[in-house]
Design a protein around this motif. Structure first.
Motif, PDB file in Angstrom:
ATOM      1  N   TRP A 201       0.808  -1.222   0.000  1.00  0.00           N
ATOM      2  CA  TRP A 201       0.000   0.000   0.000  1.00  0.00           C
ATOM      3  C   TRP A 201       0.846   1.280   0.000  1.00  0.00           C
ATOM      4  O   TRP A 201       0.554   2.198  -0.784  1.00  0.00           O
ATOM      5  N   LEU A 212      -5.657   7.833  -0.165  1.00  0.00           N
ATOM      6  CA  LEU A 212      -5.971   7.542   1.237  1.00  0.00           C
ATOM      7  C   LEU A 212      -7.456   7.816   1.427  1.00  0.00           C
ATOM      8  O   LEU A 212      -7.903   8.952   1.235  1.00  0.00           O
ATOM      9  N   PRO A 213      -8.253   6.802   1.793  1.00  0.00           N
ATOM     10  CA  PRO A 213      -9.698   7.053   1.940  1.00  0.00           C
ATOM     11  C   PRO A 213      -9.964   8.093   3.034  1.00  0.00           C
ATOM     12  O   PRO A 213      -9.226   8.141   4.024  1.00  0.00           O
ATOM     13  N   GLY A 215     -10.911   9.919   6.184  1.00  0.00           N
ATOM     14  CA  GLY A 215     -11.065   9.431   7.558  1.00  0.00           C
ATOM     15  C   GLY A 215     -10.124   8.308   7.924  1.00  0.00           C
ATOM     16  O   GLY A 215     -10.122   7.839   9.059  1.00  0.00           O
ATOM     17  N   SER A 216      -9.330   7.831   6.961  1.00  0.00           N
ATOM     18  CA  SER A 216      -8.397   6.738   7.269  1.00  0.00           C
ATOM     19  C   SER A 216      -6.999   7.302   7.524  1.00  0.00           C
ATOM     20  O   SER A 216      -6.759   8.491   7.335  1.00  0.00           O
ATOM     21  N   LYS A 217      -6.118   6.437   7.969  1.00  0.00           N
ATOM     22  CA  LYS A 217      -4.722   6.830   8.174  1.00  0.00           C
ATOM     23  C   LYS A 217      -3.847   5.803   7.456  1.00  0.00           C
ATOM     24  O   LYS A 217      -4.234   4.636   7.369  1.00  0.00           O
ATOM     25  N   TYR A 220      -3.606   2.422   8.998  1.00  0.00           N
ATOM     26  CA  TYR A 220      -4.802   1.560   8.908  1.00  0.00           C
ATOM     27  C   TYR A 220      -4.811   0.816   7.575  1.00  0.00           C
ATOM     28  O   TYR A 220      -5.197  -0.343   7.482  1.00  0.00           O
ATOM     29  N   GLN A 221      -4.405   1.540   6.528  1.00  0.00           N
ATOM     30  CA  GLN A 221      -4.404   0.920   5.198  1.00  0.00           C
ATOM     31  C   GLN A 221      -3.366  -0.205   5.149  1.00  0.00           C
ATOM     32  O   GLN A 221      -3.632  -1.282   4.602  1.00  0.00           O
ATOM     33  N   LYS A 224      -4.809  -3.073   6.950  1.00  0.00           N
ATOM     34  CA  LYS A 224      -5.916  -3.681   6.191  1.00  0.00           C
ATOM     35  C   LYS A 224      -5.401  -4.659   5.125  1.00  0.00           C
ATOM     36  O   LYS A 224      -5.978  -5.714   4.904  1.00  0.00           O
ATOM     37  N   LYS A 377     -10.621  -8.284  -0.337  1.00  0.00           N
ATOM     38  CA  LYS A 377     -10.282  -6.847  -0.277  1.00  0.00           C
ATOM     39  C   LYS A 377      -9.802  -6.277  -1.606  1.00  0.00           C
ATOM     40  O   LYS A 377      -8.912  -5.421  -1.647  1.00  0.00           O
TER      41      LYS A 377
END
Ligand code: NHW
Length: 407
Positions: A201, A212-213, A215-217, A220-221, A224, A377
């Motif tokens: 990622w 980067l979606p 609200g994400s960090k 987190y990606q 995921k 995913k």
């Protein structure tokens, strides 16, 4: 991919003259088969003349120097995404694999050179592929690597190249063609969407492939898309030459579930699935062997790099290739069992692709992919891939759309 997205046949000056299904006749159920019947005697023995200053050549891909010329033409001028951020980088190992498949002939590696400089400025190629559409099987020329140098675009050279590969095929008694493209042409037999599953990622984010979606960090990606270090399926191992017959048998039975599929001989399976002793590995294939030494499952993926145009780095992109599992072959197809098995297999494919240092795993909305894309995913991409048959009318094949709807 660039190109027009209109369905007005008048806009297709070249394609409206070709034996392909035209827009406007969708919806009606049509009898399937060739659109135009000709004999070899009717086919021109010589190519159409090119405009002054250019010559037809056949390219010798066994010659490293000529291979390098094709590589450089494609590396600089082949398919880009809509925003011109990435361009396919087909390295010689991949070009050899794709264009020197069983039955290949040098005359299908068609080039155009500038008469004076001898520079290679355009290219088109084909390999023979036996394809089954519903219950009919026929030989096609599978056309790929159509490319015109950026400085010669818009001069109607592409139609001349397409007519030349058609002529060469026809002289060999091959009357049907098979090809895919990101652009809409008259008229796709099927349309699939690309799905992408991040493996690395941070790299995908850094080059602009994965936003980067909200609200994400970043961490987190990364979490995921993390995959375990080792595979989980019992009996999973790399495919060997001695597995070829078992894989062909399993794959043939599995592909019978679909309306359109290639038919593989043992020689073709060997070529397409077993890695060559190349500098860079192109194809990865795995089988599951049970306690009775039977091959119950098979999957494969290949790697095609994409150049990141802004910084000259490359993304190593895995593409899911063919797969098959006995779980899909029970007489009363048990969807939950098939779904569970495919998820286990593709999860292991992700682990293996990550180990091979691939950055992202691509799959299309075809075959049974709808059963695992979400769980593994994969996210839907912008790109579509349209499948085309030349000189063959076929009713639309819903595979892609169905798979998407299963998500
Ligand atoms: S798809 C990848 C194609 N290559 C690229 O996109 C590379 C970057 N682009 C270029 O090099 C995988 C040029 O833009 C190309 C067009 C060369 C694409 N397929 O020369 P003009 C394949 O390789 C039509 C078919 O002025 P240009 C599969 C376009 O609609 N047709 O354009 C290849 C227009 O016709 P229209 C395409 O930009 C399959 C005409 O070309 C096309 O300088 C080939 C304009 O020509 C595409 N991807 O060069 C068919 N893109 O009717 C095989 C544009 O609209 C058929 N066009 O006026 C089967 C043959 C075998 C039969 C055997 C019996």
């Amino acid at each position: 991919a660039s190109g027009k997205n209109v369905k007005d046949m008048g806009a297709y000056k070249f394609w409206q003259t070709q034996p392909v299904p035209q827009f406007g006749e969708e919806g009606k159920k049509l009898e399937e088969g060739p659109l135009k019947i000709q004999t070899v005697e009717e086919i021109d023995k010589e190519p159409q003349p090119l405009v002054a200053g250019f010559d037809w050549v056949t390219v010798d891909l066994t010659d490293d120097g000529e291979m390098k010329e094709v590589y450089e033409l494609l590396n600089g001028h082949y398919v880009e995404d809509d925003e011109a951020m990435f361009r396919f980088n087909y390295i010689p190992e991949v070009l050899r694999w794709a264009m020197m498949a069983p039955g290949w002939q040098r005359k299908y590696h068609i080039g155009v050179r500038a008469t004076e400089s001898r520079k290679l400025v355009a290219f088109i190629s084909a390999v023979p592929v036996n394809i089954r559409v519903r219950n009919k099987t026929f030989t096609t020329s599978e056309v790929n690597f159509l490319c015109v140098h950026k400085k010669l675009r818009g001069k109607r050279l592409a139609p001349v190249l397409i007519k030349e590969v058609t002529r060469i095929s026809n002289l060999d008694g091959v009357w049907q063609g098979l090809y895919t493209a990101g652009v809409v042409l008259p008229r796709p037999v099927s349309t699939c969407r690309y799905y992408h599953r991040a493996l690395n990622w941070p790299k995908l984010h850094g080059c602009g492939f994965s936003p980067l979606p909200a609200g994400s960090k970043p961490q987190y990606q990364v979490r995921k898309y993390a995959v375990p270090d080792g595979t989980a399926t019992k009996g999973l191992r790399p495919m060997r030459e001695t597995d070829v017959d078992a894989v062909v048998s399993l794959l043939t039975r599995y592909l019978a579930r679909f309306d359109m599929a290639p038919e593989f001989t043992a020689e073709e399976a060997k070529h397409w699935f077993l890695p060559k002793k190349d500098v860079k590995q192109v194809i990865w294939s795995y089988v599951v062997e049970d306690n009775n030494k039977n091959i119950t499952d098979f999957f494969s993926f290949f790697c095609v790099e994409s150049s990141i145009i802004k910084n000259n780095e490359v993304l190593r992109v895995a593409y899911l290739f063919y797969y098959a599992t006995e779980a899909g072959l029970t007489t009363t197809p048990d969807k939950p069992a098939l779904k569970a098995r495919l998820n286990a297999l593709i999860h292991d494919a992700l682990v293996l692709a990550k180990k091979a240092k691939l950055d992202v795993f691509n799959a299309l909305s075809l075959m049974d992919n709808g059963l695992f894309l979400e769980q593994q995913k994969f996210g839907g991409g912008d790109g579509q891939l349209h499948y085309y048959l030349f000189n063959y009318r076929a009713n639309p094949i819903a595979g892609g759309v169905n798979a998407k709807n299963q998500l």
